[in-house]
Design a protein around this motif. Sequence first.
Motif, short mmCIF file in Angstrom:
data_model
loop_
_atom_site.label_atom_id
_atom_site.label_comp_id
_atom_site.label_asym_id
_atom_site.label_seq_id
_atom_site.Cartn_x
_atom_site.Cartn_y
_atom_site.Cartn_z
N LYS A 233 0.83 -1.21 0.00
CA LYS A 233 0.00 0.00 0.00
C LYS A 233 0.86 1.25 0.00
CE LYS A 233 -3.78 -2.17 2.48
NZ LYS A 233 -4.28 -2.44 3.81
N LEU B 241 2.49 1.76 -3.41
CA LEU B 241 1.55 2.14 -4.46
C LEU B 241 1.03 3.56 -4.25
CD1 LEU B 241 -0.45 -1.18 -4.98
CD2 LEU B 241 1.44 -0.26 -6.34
N HIS C 103 2.76 6.49 -8.57
CA HIS C 103 1.60 6.38 -9.47
C HIS C 103 1.90 5.52 -10.70
CE1 HIS C 103 -0.55 9.12 -6.94
NE2 HIS C 103 0.40 10.02 -7.05
N THR D 234 1.53 2.00 -9.59
CA THR D 234 0.10 1.71 -9.44
C THR D 234 -0.51 1.38 -10.80
OG1 THR D 234 -0.04 3.16 -7.53
CG2 THR D 234 -2.11 2.62 -8.61
N ARG D 235 -0.20 2.20 -11.82
CA ARG D 235 -0.72 1.95 -13.17
C ARG D 235 -0.23 0.60 -13.70
NH1 ARG D 235 0.16 7.27 -13.83
NH2 ARG D 235 2.22 6.98 -14.74
N GLU E 193 -2.17 -2.18 -12.01
CA GLU E 193 -3.55 -2.20 -12.50
C GLU E 193 -3.63 -2.83 -13.89
OE1 GLU E 193 -4.78 1.88 -12.12
OE2 GLU E 193 -5.27 1.64 -9.98
#
Length: 197
Positions: free
Chosen positions: A107, A110, A114, A117-118, A121
Amino acid sequence: MNGFEKRASLIKEKIKKTTLDMLRTSDPKRIRIADIAKRADVSQVTIYNYFGSKEALLQDVFKSFVDGAVRDFENYMAEKRTLKERIEYILFREKEAYRDFPPRLIKEMLIEDHELTRYIEELYKEKTIPLTVQMIQEGKDSGEISQDVSIESVLAMIRLYLSQYETILEMAEQSGDMDRFIKGMVHLFFYGVCGKS
């Protein structure tokens, strides 16, 4: 790959492994390039030359870890396995991943990165979800999953388990027999409290 490229690759892997080992016990903010260099027995300049910054190194380490986990899952899925074996594999793999990257650390990484995170995802959408849907469909085709249960329902159940995985693993550790506890959770996933053994 020539000799220089081979040596460079080995040094990069050594730096990444050292960083991963340090992440198991230290907060990423407290880890310094100087500490990594000392433990990996390389110069700080070498780390900067290969990775550019501490943030880029941490990102590379995490991406490599996640890519390896997805590759392992793809290979496991390619083998002939029952749905129960596959679900057990996912849960036991999460247990191992928890040791390397506790949910708190993930967490934190992430939130601060960013781009990472992308990346996660995209990997989730392009690889993890399709593999999981394939697994569920094969379970329905083999009769291991009732035709009355939708793919969306099974995905929701898996997400519920994984969203609470940190709590489940803490309870498993407190139980004194982590593997037995997780096997019980797998049983509950498939059969509920009163279902067949």
